[in-house]
Every structure is written in structure tokens, then in C-alpha cells.
Design a protein around this motif. Structure first.
Motif, PDB file in Angstrom:
ATOM      1  N   UNK A 124      60.170  81.825  51.153  1.00 26.53           N
ATOM      2  CA  UNK A 124      60.268  83.636  50.502  1.00 26.53           C
ATOM      3  C   UNK A 124      59.410  84.481  51.308  1.00 26.53           C
ATOM      4  N   UNK A 125      58.303  83.541  51.966  1.00 32.78           N
ATOM      5  CA  UNK A 125      57.722  84.056  52.660  1.00 32.78           C
ATOM      6  C   UNK A 125      58.377  85.400  54.064  1.00 32.78           C
ATOM      7  N   UNK A 126      58.917  83.840  54.351  1.00 24.28           N
ATOM      8  CA  UNK A 126      59.910  84.029  55.727  1.00 24.28           C
ATOM      9  C   UNK A 126      61.248  85.591  55.711  1.00 24.28           C
ATOM     10  N   UNK A 127      61.439  85.592  54.163  1.00 26.37           N
ATOM     11  CA  UNK A 127      63.302  86.937  54.156  1.00 26.37           C
ATOM     12  C   UNK A 127      61.921  87.520  53.557  1.00 26.37           C
ATOM     13  N   UNK A 128      60.388  87.446  53.083  1.00 32.53           N
ATOM     14  CA  UNK A 128      59.989  88.689  53.273  1.00 32.53           C
ATOM     15  C   UNK A 128      59.587  89.746  54.391  1.00 32.53           C
ATOM     16  N   UNK A 183      55.770  69.050  44.246  1.00 33.09           N
ATOM     17  CA  UNK A 183      54.276  70.576  44.666  1.00 33.09           C
ATOM     18  C   UNK A 183      55.423  70.516  45.660  1.00 33.09           C
ATOM     19  N   UNK A 184      55.852  69.764  46.108  1.00 33.10           N
ATOM     20  CA  UNK A 184      56.535  69.690  48.013  1.00 33.10           C
ATOM     21  C   UNK A 184      57.761  71.089  47.781  1.00 33.10           C
ATOM     22  N   UNK A 185      57.923  70.474  46.730  1.00 37.50           N
ATOM     23  CA  UNK A 185      60.063  71.268  46.955  1.00 37.50           C
ATOM     24  C   UNK A 185      59.353  72.660  46.315  1.00 37.50           C
ATOM     25  N   UNK A 186      57.898  73.124  45.682  1.00 36.83           N
ATOM     26  CA  UNK A 186      57.694  74.885  45.341  1.00 36.83           C
ATOM     27  C   UNK A 186      56.761  75.635  46.927  1.00 36.83           C
ATOM     28  N   UNK A 187      56.635  74.234  47.613  1.00 33.82           N
ATOM     29  CA  UNK A 187      55.946  74.894  48.856  1.00 33.82           C
ATOM     30  C   UNK A 187      56.749  75.346  49.921  1.00 33.82           C
ATOM     31  N   UNK A 188      58.195  74.623  49.854  1.00 39.03           N
ATOM     32  CA  UNK A 188      58.785  74.792  50.424  1.00 39.03           C
ATOM     33  C   UNK A 188      59.734  75.812  50.691  1.00 39.03           C
ATOM     34  N   UNK A 189      59.593  75.821  48.636  1.00 46.40           N
ATOM     35  CA  UNK A 189      60.395  77.632  48.492  1.00 46.40           C
ATOM     36  C   UNK A 189      59.345  78.732  48.678  1.00 46.40           C
ATOM     37  N   UNK A 190      57.899  78.538  48.691  1.00 48.46           N
ATOM     38  CA  UNK A 190      57.313  79.506  48.816  1.00 48.46           C
ATOM     39  C   UNK A 190      57.338  80.022  50.321  1.00 48.46           C
ATOM     40  N   UNK A 191      57.440  79.465  51.694  1.00 44.42           N
ATOM     41  CA  UNK A 191      57.229  78.619  52.943  1.00 44.42           C
ATOM     42  C   UNK A 191      58.913  79.993  53.273  1.00 44.42           C
ATOM     43  N   UNK A 242      63.837  78.559  64.454  1.00 43.83           N
ATOM     44  CA  UNK A 242      64.161  77.174  63.926  1.00 43.83           C
ATOM     45  C   UNK A 242      63.620  77.606  62.475  1.00 43.83           C
ATOM     46  N   UNK A 243      64.354  77.249  61.055  1.00 44.88           N
ATOM     47  CA  UNK A 243      63.206  76.950  60.077  1.00 44.88           C
ATOM     48  C   UNK A 243      62.729  75.937  60.056  1.00 44.88           C
ATOM     49  N   UNK A 244      61.153  75.540  59.753  1.00 42.95           N
ATOM     50  CA  UNK A 244      60.663  74.266  59.353  1.00 42.95           C
ATOM     51  C   UNK A 244      60.271  74.338  58.255  1.00 42.95           C
ATOM     52  N   UNK A 245      61.314  74.022  57.554  1.00 43.22           N
ATOM     53  CA  UNK A 245      61.614  73.772  55.885  1.00 43.22           C
ATOM     54  C   UNK A 245      60.680  72.392  56.068  1.00 43.22           C
ATOM     55  N   UNK A 246      60.132  71.003  56.672  1.00 44.08           N
ATOM     56  CA  UNK A 246      59.862  70.160  56.581  1.00 44.08           C
ATOM     57  C   UNK A 246      58.410  69.689  56.813  1.00 44.08           C
ATOM     58  N   UNK A 247      58.214  69.670  54.913  1.00 44.95           N
ATOM     59  CA  UNK A 247      56.481  69.701  55.084  1.00 44.95           C
ATOM     60  C   UNK A 247      56.157  68.096  55.440  1.00 44.95           C
TER      61      UNK A 247
END
Length: 565
Positions: free
Chosen positions: A345-349, A335-343, A370-375
Motif C-alpha cells: 500500500x505504501x508503494x502504491x501511494x 502479522x507477516x501478511x499484514x506487514x506485506x500488505x502495508x508495504x 523489484x517489489x521486495x515483498x519477502x520479509x
């Protein structure tokens, strides 16, 4: 002489009169006959009382008749048919006599009169006296003897009733036997229900099919009823095991009508030698009964086995919890990895949207951020084990009962005879049994015996034709009491057809009548019967004397009622 008889006794009506007589005649000798109102006063000794009063005491003795039901101080004499005579002087009991033995009573009365005469002349007697409400030593002996006799009678009555019920139970099974030849049953103990599928092949090879299955929790009483007339080892261990869980009962039907079903099933389970696979992969030979039977263990072994099972169960639960925790961690990480990937994808959009809009400054600022990929990640925790996980193998309920070791515990039971089979089937599979035969009721309703003169037989039938269900048995007897009856006919119609029996003296029609509804009995009372049981207990005894358990097996009593209609 007539005047003497009128003046002989003083009839006491209530306690006030009784106390008044004692108070006003404290210096006179009083002899009081104490009786119960349901039997009335005794007259057997009236002639002797005339002699005592007028010849021995010169009319000075006062004779009373006192109903114990109306005087509280004499309540201990209530509900007794035997008269009691109290000698009273100065409001104290000096002597007591029970019964109607005129010779012994004359001796007691003469002695009391002589002592009374001496006391009037100044002689001081040292004999003990008692209050009216105080039992004398003789009374205590009588009451103890009476109580013991009653206890013995109750015990004997209970034994007779048990014997009658046992005879009725057996006869009931005997009547069902011819109708249940093609069905049988096997009862499996709760710990050995797995034996049923393992033995299924044996049934198929012998043309036996299953037609009923019942899983039931038995009580000790019901288990003993099922095992009636059987040979199952009924001991403390086997009975405890049988009622400790859900037992399995299987009803079978035999396709081959030429074979005796009971013998066939017993041969398969108790005699045929078969090969069985043990848990150790070794093969053993023996009967099915020997293979599945076991023996009761010692308390220590039982507790140790329970502890081992508990440890194994907890280990399995712990492993299950561990697997569940691992799966929870995997799902949380996923679930954490899916949340990071979603974040991401949203930044790239967003970048693509700014690029299309030509807003290069905003795009540059977004890239510089900075890309805040840490959740945050909540790690699932293992639940803490309770303190009960460290139970010792010796722990047990102090009140728990452990049967003696070494007792046989069977794995199953098959009836050894037709009586046991019929009874067990009626208990376990009543719906299946009804398809073959309607069993007689094992327990009769409360009932009484009614006897009328034979010439009233048609009037009695006219009354009872409206209450056929209340009539258990009818018969014509030559009898004066229920215990000396000689049977003549099973029905009025049979009696009427026999001209010779109608000339017999003391001929009665006897009716065994249920009193669940008292209307039939009340209507018969209008015919003035010569005998009616005083209560259902006496009725059961009297009816059993006239109507044995196999009475009229081949006769139909209700023909009389049908004819009357």
C-alpha cells in the motif's frame, strides 16, 4: 549436761571449713550429717549422738553438721529433705546412712566405732572406702530408687491431669448442649468436598438450612479435638487424608424445633437408603456414608495412580502447549501478511504521488524496481521437554509414609451425640456458638488454693473484690487439709445466713485463685492464710480435690463481691 549439748556438733558454714576439719582430723572418726538448707539440720537423733560420742567413743568421734548447698563435693545431696549421715576416716567415706531410724542408725554407728578402735590399734580393714565426691553403691541404689519414684510420680501426676482435663472438657460440652439444640455441623474430608452440593437436596427436604461454611487446613491435634466423643474411624489412613488438604465444615440450623437435630442428620447420612449415579452411568443404592467412603490402597496402587495422573497431566500440558504453539504460528503469519500488505500500500501511494506530480521518469524507475515483498519470518519453536517427563511409576519419596491398605476413609463426619456436636461446634464455629451461649474456658489459667480461717472471710472478700477476674471459685469448707474438706456453703453470704454451720470447728474459706496476676495472692498473704499451694502444679491437684468440675454450676460466686462493694 548443757555444756555437752553445746559441744556435741561442729557447725560447718562453708567448704573451706569442711576441708580444714577433714585435714586436721584425718586420724579421727568423723560422722557428718549432710542436710539441705531449705529444711535445716535434723534434731531427731541428737540424744543418740550424745551416747555415741561420750559413751561409745569416749569423746573421740567428731560430729559435724554440713550444709550440702555450700560444699561442692556433696552437691549430690542437695534439694533433699531426708538427712544423710557420712562416716569419714582419713578423708575417705567408710559408710553412709540415710533417714532417722534410731535403731538401725545405732547399729551402723556402733559397728563404725568398733572398726575405728581396731584400726587405731593397728588392725587393717579391707573394706572399700570412697572419695567424698564419689557415690557409694548404697547411694547409687538409693538414687536409682528415688529417680524411679519421681518418674512414677510424674507419670501419675500427668495421668491425673489428663483425667481432670478430660472431665472438664466433657462438662464444658454438657453445659453448652441445651443452648445448641438447633444447630449442627458436618465435616467433609478434603477428597470428598463435592459431596456437600450433591447432598444439598436432602437438607432442603428436611427443613435444614446452611448458616456457616469454613474451609480449613487441620492439624492432627485439632482434627482429634473436632472428632472428640464421635464415632468417625480415626485410623492412620483417615487421619492422613483429613490433614493432607483443605477440609470443608458446614454449619446447619434446623427450622423444626420438635426434632432432635443430631438424630435427624445421622438418619439422613448414615441410615437412609438413596440412589446414586456412579461414574459408569450405572445406578447404586445405599447410605450416603457408604457411598462416599473409601479404603486405603497399597503403596503400589497409590504410586501407579500418581503416575497415571502425572502422565495425564503432562499430556494435557503438552496438548495445551501444542495449541498455544499453533496459535502463535497463526498470529505470526497473520502479522507477516499484514506487514506485506502495508508495504504494498505504501508503494502504491508513492506511485500515485509521483503521477500527480508529473514526474514520469521517477515513476518509471519505481515501476522498474523489484517489489521486495519477502520479509523475514521467525518460526515459533516448541519448548524442549525436561528429562523429568520420563519418571517411572515406582518413584516416590523414601521418607513418605503409606498407611496400611484396607483402612476405612470416610467422606464426611456428623457427630453421633450432643456432647460431640457441642464440642465440634465450639472448635469449628466459635463465632456462631457465641450467639447462643458463651462457652466455659476449656483450659484454666495457672492457679493455687488459698485457705483462711472462716472468721477472716469478710477481710478476704474485701481484698478480692478488686480482683474478681482472678477468682475462679470460692467456698466454705470444714477442713484441715485440701484433701479432707467437707463442703458447707458456696458463698460467704450463704454461710452467714446459716447459723448452724458457723459453729462447726475447722471451718475455712477456700479460694481457687488465678496467679496470672500475682497481686491478689500477695494481698491475701497479708491475712496470714493457713494454707497456700506451693506451686501451680500442686495448686491444680489441691483445687481439684475441693472444687470438682461441676462445682457451683447453679451458683454465682460473685454475689459475695457485689455485696462487698
Amino acid at each position: 549436761m548443757a555444756k555437752r549439748k553445746i559441744d556435741l556438733f561442729i557447725e560447718i558454714k562453708n567448704e573451706k571449713e569442711f576441708k580444714n576439719i577433714l585435714r586436721t582430723n584425718s586420724e579421727a572418726l568423723i560422722c557428718a550429717e549432710v542436710y539441705s538448707q531449705f529444711v535445716g539440720a535434723c534434731t531427731a537423733l541428737d540424744r543418740l549422738f550424745t551416747i555415741i560420742k561420750y559413751d561409745w567413743s569416749n569423746g573421740k568421734i567428731i560430729l559435724l553438721k554440713v550444709p550440702s548447698d555450700e560444699v561442692d563435693s556433696l552437691r549430690r545431696f542437695r534439694d533433699q529433705s531426708e538427712p544423710v549421715y557420712l562416716f569419714i576416716f582419713k578423708q575417705k567415706v567408710t559408710n553412709i546412712f540415710r533417714g532417722v531410724d534410731s535403731i538401725k542408725f545405732a547399729e551402723v554407728a556402733k559397728r563404725e566405732v568398733n572398726i575405728y578402735k581396731k584400726e587405731i590399734e593397728g588392725y587393717e580393714s579391707e573394706r572399700p572406702t570412697y572419695d567424698l565426691s564419689e557415690p557409694t553403691p548404697d547411694e547409687i541404689v538409693w538414687f536409682n530408687k528415688l529417680s524411679m519414684e519421681k518418674e512414677l510420680e510424674v507419670a501419675a501426676q500427668h495421668d491425673r491431669r489428663v483425667a481432670r482435663q478430660a472431665a472438664r472438657k466433657r462438662h464444658r460440652a454438657e453445659l453448652m448442649v441445651p443452648h445448641l439444640e438447633r444447630i449442627n455441623f458436618v465435616l467433609f474430608w478434603p477428597h470428598c468436598k463435592h459431596a456437600h452440593p450433591e447432598l444439598y437436596e436432602q437438607w432442603d427436604l428436611n427443613g435444614i438450612i446452611m448458616i456457616g461454611r469454613e474451609e480449613l487446613n487441620l492439624t492432627k491435634e485439632k482434627a482429634e479435638d473436632i472428632l472428640y466423643e464421635g464415632d468417625a474411624p480415626i485410623n492412620e489412613a483417615s487421619m492422613q487424608m483429613l490433614v493432607s488438604g483443605t477440609a470443608l465444615a458446614i454449619c446447619f440450623r434446623l427450622l423444626d424445633t420438635d426434632k432432635h437435630f443430631v438424630s435427624l442428620v445421622r438418619k439422613i447420612l448414615y441410615e437412609d437408603i438413596q440412589q446414586y449415579d456412579d461414574d459408569s452411568s450405572a445406578k447404586s443404592f445405599g447410605t450416603a456414608f457408604d457411598h462416599y467412603k473409601s479404603y486405603s490402597q497399597t503403596k503400589e496402587k497409590i504410586l501407579l495412580k500418581r503416575h497415571e495422573e502425572k502422565v495425564t497431566r503432562k499430556a494435557e500440558e503438552k496438548e495445551k502447549k501444542s495449541r498455544r504453539l499453533s496459535e502463535m504460528k497463526r498470529l505470526a503469519l497473520q502479522a507477516l501478511q499484514e506487514a506485506i500488505e502495508a508495504k504494498r500500500a505504501k508503494r502504491e501511494q508513492r506511485k500515485l504521488k509521483l503521477l500527480k506530480a508529473g514526474d514520469l521518469t521517477a515513476l518509471q524507475n519505481l515501476k522498474e524496481q523489484p517489489s521486495d515483498d519477502e520479509l523475514s519470518f521467525a518460526q515459533p519453536q516448541q519448548p524442549q521437554e525436561s528429562s523429568s517427563d520420563t519418571d517411572s511409576p515406582s518413584e516416590s519419596n523414601e521418607e513418605e509414609y503409606f498407611p496400611p491398605p484396607g483402612l476405612v476413609i470416610p467422606g464426611f463426619y456428623a457427630p453421633p451425640n450432643d456432647i460431640a456436636k457441642a464440642n465440634g461446634l465450639a472448635v469449628l464455629f466459635p463465632k456462631i456458638v457465641v450467639e447462643y451461649v458463651t462457652p466455659e474456658p476449656e483450659f484454666l489459667p495457672p492457679h493455687v488454693l488459698v485457705m483462711l480461717e472462716a472468721w477472716k472471710r469478710h477481710k478476704a472478700l474485701k481484698v478480692l473484690s478488686k480482683y474478681e477476674n482472678a477468682v475462679i471459685h470460692v467456698g466454705i469448707f470444714e477442713a484441715t487439709t485440701p484433701y479432707d474438706g467437707v463442703h458447707i456453703a458456696y458463698s460467704v453470704m450463704e454461710f452467714d445466713a446459716d447459723n448452724t454451720s458457723q459453729k462447726t470447728e475447722n471451718v475455712k474459706i477456700a479460694i481457687m485463685l488465678s496467679i496470672e496476676n500475682d497481686v491478689p495472692l500477695l494481698e491475701l498473704m497479708d491475712l496470714n492464710p493457713v494454707h497456700v499451694s506451693r506451686d501451680p502444679v500442686a495448686g491444680e491437684e489441691e483445687c481439684s480435690a475441693m472444687f470438682p468440675v461441676d462445682y457451683a454450676d447453679m451458683k454465682i460466686d460473685l454475689k459475695d463481691f457485689q455485696l462487698n462493694k
